[in-house]
Design an enzyme around this catalytic site. Structure first.
Site, PDB file in Angstrom:
ATOM      1  CB  SER A  97      -0.950  -0.053   1.206  1.00 22.73           C
ATOM      2  OG  SER A  97      -1.973   0.892   1.093  1.00 22.73           O
ATOM      3  CG  ASP A 220      -7.401  -3.233  -2.925  1.00 27.40           C
ATOM      4  OD1 ASP A 220      -8.005  -2.529  -2.093  1.00 27.40           O
ATOM      5  OD2 ASP A 220      -6.159  -3.355  -2.945  1.00 27.40           O
ATOM      6  CG  HIS A 248      -5.497  -2.463   0.521  1.00 27.25           C
ATOM      7  ND1 HIS A 248      -5.113  -2.194  -0.784  1.00 27.25           N
ATOM      8  CD2 HIS A 248      -4.759  -1.627   1.306  1.00 27.25           C
ATOM      9  CE1 HIS A 248      -4.202  -1.245  -0.794  1.00 27.25           C
ATOM     10  NE2 HIS A 248      -3.954  -0.893   0.459  1.00 27.25           N
TER      11      HIS A 248
END
Length: 279
Positions: A97, A220, A248
């Protein structure tokens, strides 16, 4: 700041027995413990480097400086500081991320520190920029989330954790993420959230010269397919793999697939490097 202070600041842990360093950079609201399901599979062949971004996990909260960490470049400098303190060269960084974005920014500044990047659920911009770019969120939605952090941090954590994690049939995953959120200083988390979710690093993608693997989850809501595809399109020398995993955080929800795809990428790039040596 000397080497030991840097290692304490970011709660750096080094395991494994390989000569090549494998650095794991966690995402927003997380810490190095989030990698526990995949790290053991790489410790035999790699020197594994785990750390916490300042303000997360067991990092030194006294080292948190709002002016340094008002954007992601301050966090990228932390990664470079760790590489320098451990005297790492040609390392592999696995970032999740915002940790992926931070890793990309670090590699732009010092490409000699990195041999490859593995980017899990990356996004250069979380805000939609119609009609040309889909990041997944409208500005008013993110502003509302940031306001919720200010007004009801526990409520914000309870709401956002299952959104990020997905996999609603496994509530224990969302509960773990919620507990990680709640363990973070609310003011620090709020600033990190703003630096993450309101950022725009699209213009930086073309500057990445380190070969990269992009792992995109099939469903996601935080980093949708369009965002991952955009990163791939803008980064020369990147490979894109669409995962069966949903949510995620595939390193927690689908560790076996995450391990397999990373290992396949390492094997393929090692084969290419070996063939180049013999030509």
């Amino acid at each position: 700041m000397d080497k030991q202070q840097i290692l304490i600041r970011n709660n750096v842990k080094v395991t494994g027995s390989g000569s090549v360093a494998l650095i794991f950079a966690h995402g927003f609201g997380c810490d190095q413990n989030m990698w526990r399901l995949i790290v053991p599979n790489f410790e035999e062949k790699y020197k594994v480097v785990l750390f916490d971004f300042v303000g997360s996990g067991n990092s030194d909260i006294q080292s948190y400086d709002p002016s340094r960490y008002h954007d992601l470049y301050g966090y990228a400098q932390d990664v470079l500081d760790i590489c320098s303190a451990l005297e790492l060269k040609n390392a592999i960084l696995v970032g999740h991320s915002v940790g992926a974005t931070i890793g990309m920014l670090a590699s732009i500044q010092r490409p000699d520190y990195f041999d490859r990047l593995v980017l899990i659920g990356p996004s250069a911009r979380y805000l939609n920029d119609w009609p040309d770019y889909i990041g997944g969120f409208e500005r008013e939605d993110l502003v509302a989330l940031l306001d919720m952090m200010d007004q009801n941090f526990q409520g914000w954590a309870s709401y956002l954790a299952p959104v990020i994690m997905g996999n609603t049939d496994r509530p224990e995953l969302s509960e773990e993420l919620k507990q990680n959120f709640c363990a973070t200083d609310p003011k620090v988390a709020r600033r990190f959230a703003e630096a993450t979710f309101l950022s725009d690093y699209r213009k930086e993608l073309s500057k990445v010269v380190v070969p990269s693997l992009i792992l995109q989850c099939s469903e996601d809501v935080i980093a949708p397919l369009e965002a991952g595809a955009y990163v791939h399109e803008q980064m020369k020398g990147s490979e894109f793999r669409l995962m069966d995993a949903t949510g995620h955080c595939p390193h927690l929800s689908h560790p076996d697939e995450t391990i397999r795809l990373i290992s396949e990428y390492f094997a393929s790039t090692n084969s290419i490097q070996e063939s180049e040596l013999h030509t």
